[in-house]
Structure formats: structure tokens, C-alpha cells
Design a protein around this motif. Structure first.
Motif, short mmCIF file in Angstrom:
data_model
loop_
_atom_site.label_atom_id
_atom_site.label_comp_id
_atom_site.label_asym_id
_atom_site.label_seq_id
_atom_site.Cartn_x
_atom_site.Cartn_y
_atom_site.Cartn_z
N VAL A 46 -23.39 52.08 36.33
CA VAL A 46 -23.81 50.72 36.67
C VAL A 46 -24.09 49.92 35.40
O VAL A 46 -23.71 48.75 35.29
CB VAL A 46 -25.06 50.75 37.59
CG1 VAL A 46 -25.68 49.37 37.72
CG2 VAL A 46 -24.69 51.29 38.96
N GLY A 47 -24.71 50.55 34.41
CA GLY A 47 -24.96 49.88 33.14
C GLY A 47 -23.68 49.46 32.45
O GLY A 47 -23.58 48.36 31.89
N GLN A 48 -22.67 50.34 32.49
CA GLN A 48 -21.39 49.99 31.89
C GLN A 48 -20.72 48.84 32.63
O GLN A 48 -20.18 47.91 32.01
CB GLN A 48 -20.45 51.20 31.90
CG GLN A 48 -20.73 52.21 30.82
CD GLN A 48 -19.71 53.33 30.85
OE1 GLN A 48 -19.24 53.73 31.92
NE2 GLN A 48 -19.37 53.83 29.69
N LEU A 49 -20.75 48.90 33.95
CA LEU A 49 -20.11 47.84 34.73
C LEU A 49 -20.84 46.51 34.58
O LEU A 49 -20.20 45.45 34.63
CB LEU A 49 -20.02 48.24 36.20
CG LEU A 49 -19.06 49.39 36.49
CD1 LEU A 49 -19.16 49.79 37.96
CD2 LEU A 49 -17.64 49.03 36.12
N ASP A 50 -22.15 46.54 34.40
CA ASP A 50 -22.91 45.31 34.20
C ASP A 50 -22.53 44.62 32.89
O ASP A 50 -22.71 43.42 32.74
CB ASP A 50 -24.41 45.57 34.22
CG ASP A 50 -24.94 45.78 35.62
OD1 ASP A 50 -24.23 45.42 36.59
OD2 ASP A 50 -26.06 46.31 35.75
N LEU A 64 -17.77 41.04 35.92
CA LEU A 64 -17.30 41.60 37.18
C LEU A 64 -18.25 41.20 38.30
O LEU A 64 -19.47 41.24 38.12
CB LEU A 64 -17.27 43.12 37.10
CG LEU A 64 -16.16 43.76 36.29
CD1 LEU A 64 -16.37 45.28 36.23
CD2 LEU A 64 -14.81 43.47 36.90
N PRO A 65 -17.73 40.80 39.44
CA PRO A 65 -18.62 40.46 40.56
C PRO A 65 -19.20 41.73 41.19
O PRO A 65 -18.55 42.77 41.20
CB PRO A 65 -17.70 39.73 41.53
CG PRO A 65 -16.35 40.24 41.23
CD PRO A 65 -16.33 40.56 39.77
N HIS A 66 -20.42 41.63 41.71
CA HIS A 66 -21.03 42.74 42.44
C HIS A 66 -20.46 42.77 43.84
O HIS A 66 -20.22 41.73 44.44
CB HIS A 66 -22.55 42.56 42.52
CG HIS A 66 -23.24 42.78 41.20
ND1 HIS A 66 -23.53 44.04 40.72
CD2 HIS A 66 -23.65 41.92 40.25
CE1 HIS A 66 -24.11 43.93 39.56
NE2 HIS A 66 -24.20 42.65 39.24
N LYS A 67 -20.22 43.96 44.34
CA LYS A 67 -19.69 44.08 45.70
C LYS A 67 -20.64 44.87 46.55
O LYS A 67 -21.36 45.68 46.13
CB LYS A 67 -18.33 44.77 45.69
CG LYS A 67 -17.28 43.91 45.03
CD LYS A 67 -15.91 44.49 45.22
CE LYS A 67 -14.91 43.56 44.60
NZ LYS A 67 -13.56 43.91 44.87
#
Length: 67
Positions: A46-50, A64-67
Motif C-alpha cells: 500500500v505504501g508503494q502504491l500510494d 493512482l486512483p484508490h479502488k
């Protein structure tokens, strides 16, 4: 207990489980350690994707949008 120690203990319990059944205390410890490891991996992902951005062909970037 750091993550290397958690992984090492999970491996010890896995080897022991292959040799014979684990005690109820060992089963609870194994389950708790596995949950801690999985939560750590998920938190890292999650940290990487944020902190991931999409770079568009025109040079703009957006999160990136949250889904």
C-alpha cells in the motif's frame, strides 16, 4: 521482534510441523506470526502504491486512483 526474526520463527514452526503435529500453543503462535507477516507485506505494498504515479505521454503525471 523484527521481520527477519518473525520469518525465521515461522520457518522453524513449518519444519516442526512437517515432522509431527504442533501443539495448540505453537499453532496459535504460527497463526499470529503469519498474520503479522501478511499485514507487513500488505502495508508495504500500500505504501508503494500510494507513492506511484502514472506518467502520461504528454508529460503530466497523476497518482493512482484508490479502488
Amino acid at each position: 521482534m523484527d521481520m527477519n526474526e518473525v520469518i525465521a520463527r515461522i520457518n522453524v514452526l513449518a519444519r516442526k510441523a512437517k515432522q509431527g503435529p504442533l501443539t495448540p500453543e505453537e499453532l496459535r503462535e504460527r497463526d499470529a506470526l503469519r498474520r503479522r507477516y501478511i499485514d507487513s507485506v500488505k502495508q508495504s505494498l500500500v505504501g508503494q502504491l500510494d507513492n506511484t504515479y502514472i506518467l502520461e505521454p504528454d508529460g503530466t503525471k497523476h497518482k493512482l486512483p484508490h479502488k
